[in-house]
Design an enzyme around this catalytic site. Structure first.
Site, PDB file in Angstrom:
ATOM      1  N   HIS A 107      84.417-121.118 -21.027  1.00  0.00           N
ATOM      2  CA  HIS A 107      83.127-121.795 -21.215  1.00  0.00           C
ATOM      3  C   HIS A 107      82.050-120.851 -21.712  1.00  0.00           C
ATOM      4  CE1 HIS A 107      82.966-120.191 -17.100  1.00  0.00           C
ATOM      5  NE2 HIS A 107      81.647-120.158 -17.224  1.00  0.00           N
ATOM      6  N   HIS A 109      77.666-120.450 -21.718  1.00  0.00           N
ATOM      7  CA  HIS A 109      76.388-120.872 -21.150  1.00  0.00           C
ATOM      8  C   HIS A 109      75.365-120.971 -22.277  1.00  0.00           C
ATOM      9  CE1 HIS A 109      77.331-119.763 -16.864  1.00  0.00           C
ATOM     10  NE2 HIS A 109      78.219-118.998 -17.475  1.00  0.00           N
TER      11      HIS A 109
HETATM   12  P1  5GP Z   1      80.637-118.399 -14.718  1.00  0.00           P
HETATM   13  O1  5GP Z   1      80.144-117.647 -13.510  1.00  0.00           O
HETATM   14  O2  5GP Z   1      82.103-118.677 -14.571  1.00  0.00           O
HETATM   15  O3  5GP Z   1      80.292-117.745 -16.011  1.00  0.00           O
HETATM   16  O4  5GP Z   1      79.874-119.778 -14.770  1.00  0.00           O
HETATM   17  C1  5GP Z   1      80.157-120.837 -13.936  1.00  0.00           C
HETATM   18  C2  5GP Z   1      78.921-121.690 -13.851  1.00  0.00           C
HETATM   19  O5  5GP Z   1      79.283-122.919 -13.259  1.00  0.00           O
HETATM   20  C3  5GP Z   1      77.800-121.105 -12.996  1.00  0.00           C
HETATM   21  O6  5GP Z   1      76.622-120.953 -13.783  1.00  0.00           O
HETATM   22  C4  5GP Z   1      77.611-122.100 -11.865  1.00  0.00           C
HETATM   23  O7  5GP Z   1      76.257-122.285 -11.533  1.00  0.00           O
HETATM   24  C5  5GP Z   1      78.226-123.354 -12.434  1.00  0.00           C
HETATM   25  N1  5GP Z   1      78.830-124.249 -11.463  1.00  0.00           N
HETATM   26  C6  5GP Z   1      79.569-123.917 -10.380  1.00  0.00           C
HETATM   27  N2  5GP Z   1      80.026-125.020  -9.762  1.00  0.00           N
HETATM   28  C7  5GP Z   1      79.568-126.073 -10.479  1.00  0.00           C
HETATM   29  C8  5GP Z   1      79.710-127.482 -10.321  1.00  0.00           C
HETATM   30  O8  5GP Z   1      80.371-128.012  -9.421  1.00  0.00           O
HETATM   31  N3  5GP Z   1      79.084-128.265 -11.253  1.00  0.00           N
HETATM   32  C9  5GP Z   1      78.370-127.736 -12.275  1.00  0.00           C
HETATM   33  N4  5GP Z   1      77.797-128.596 -13.129  1.00  0.00           N
HETATM   34  N5  5GP Z   1      78.204-126.405 -12.455  1.00  0.00           N
HETATM   35  C10 5GP Z   1      78.811-125.583 -11.555  1.00  0.00           C
END
Ligand code: 5GP
Length: 144
Positions: A107, A109
């Site tokens: 993913h 952001h």
């Molecule tokens: P990463 O840390 O893997 O780059 O990003 C994961 C993102 O997913 C984080 O920004 C976190 O806030 C978001 N996130 C975690 N759990 C959920 C969820 O259940 N629903 C949504 N919409 N976002 C989530």
């Protein structure tokens, strides 16, 4: 989880794709899904995820999946900028726990930025109200 290892089909984003977990969606087609981050680092924080790949991160991703996400992220970034009139916009992603990754499904952001607003912490802090997220999603979707 490390930078290498098996894909977990029960990660949160896989469940969102399958409709087993709710999400406030902004855009969806057969290859990508964009929805609001529930722990936003700034107003309008979006996640753009691949529906076609089981890569956990950019290092593992197929070229087509990278292309899908780059183009969708650009489109969502343009729409968010237009809808929210932000001063700048961050497009980023994290690979591996050491880099800050918390969900191991490919993913990007897309995070609107304002000159006078500090960025909140990554994957921490307050869970945003779903009605607030829906309002932002509607505005961004209307600008697509
Ligand atoms: P990463 O840390 O893997 O780059 O990003 C994961 C993102 O997913 C984080 O920004 C976190 O806030 C978001 N996130 C975690 N759990 C959920 C969820 O259940 N629903 C949504 N919409 N976002 C989530």
């Amino acid at each position: 989880m490390s930078l290498t290892g098996p894909y977990d089909p029960d990660n949160i984003f896989a469940k969102i794709i399958r409709g087993e977990m709710p999400a406030v969606k902004v855009y969806e087609d057969d290859r990508v899904l964009a929805f609001m981050d529930v722990f936003p680092q700034a107003e309008g924080h979006l996640l753009v995820i691949s529906k076609a790949s089981q890569a956990r991160n950019l290092l593992e991703a197929e070229p087509e999946a990278v292309e899908d996400l780059a183009l969708a992220s650009q489109r969502l970034a343009r729409a968010a900028t237009k809808a929210l009139q932000c001063d700048g916009i961050t497009v980023t992603q994290f690979n591996g726990t050491a880099a800050g990754q918390t969900v191991f499904h490919l993913h990007f952001h897309v995070i609107p930025r304002w000159a006078d607003r500090p960025l909140a912490g990554h994957a921490s802090g307050k869970m945003e109200d779903s009605a607030v997220l829906q309002g932002l999603a509607d505005r961004i979707a209307a600008a697509l």
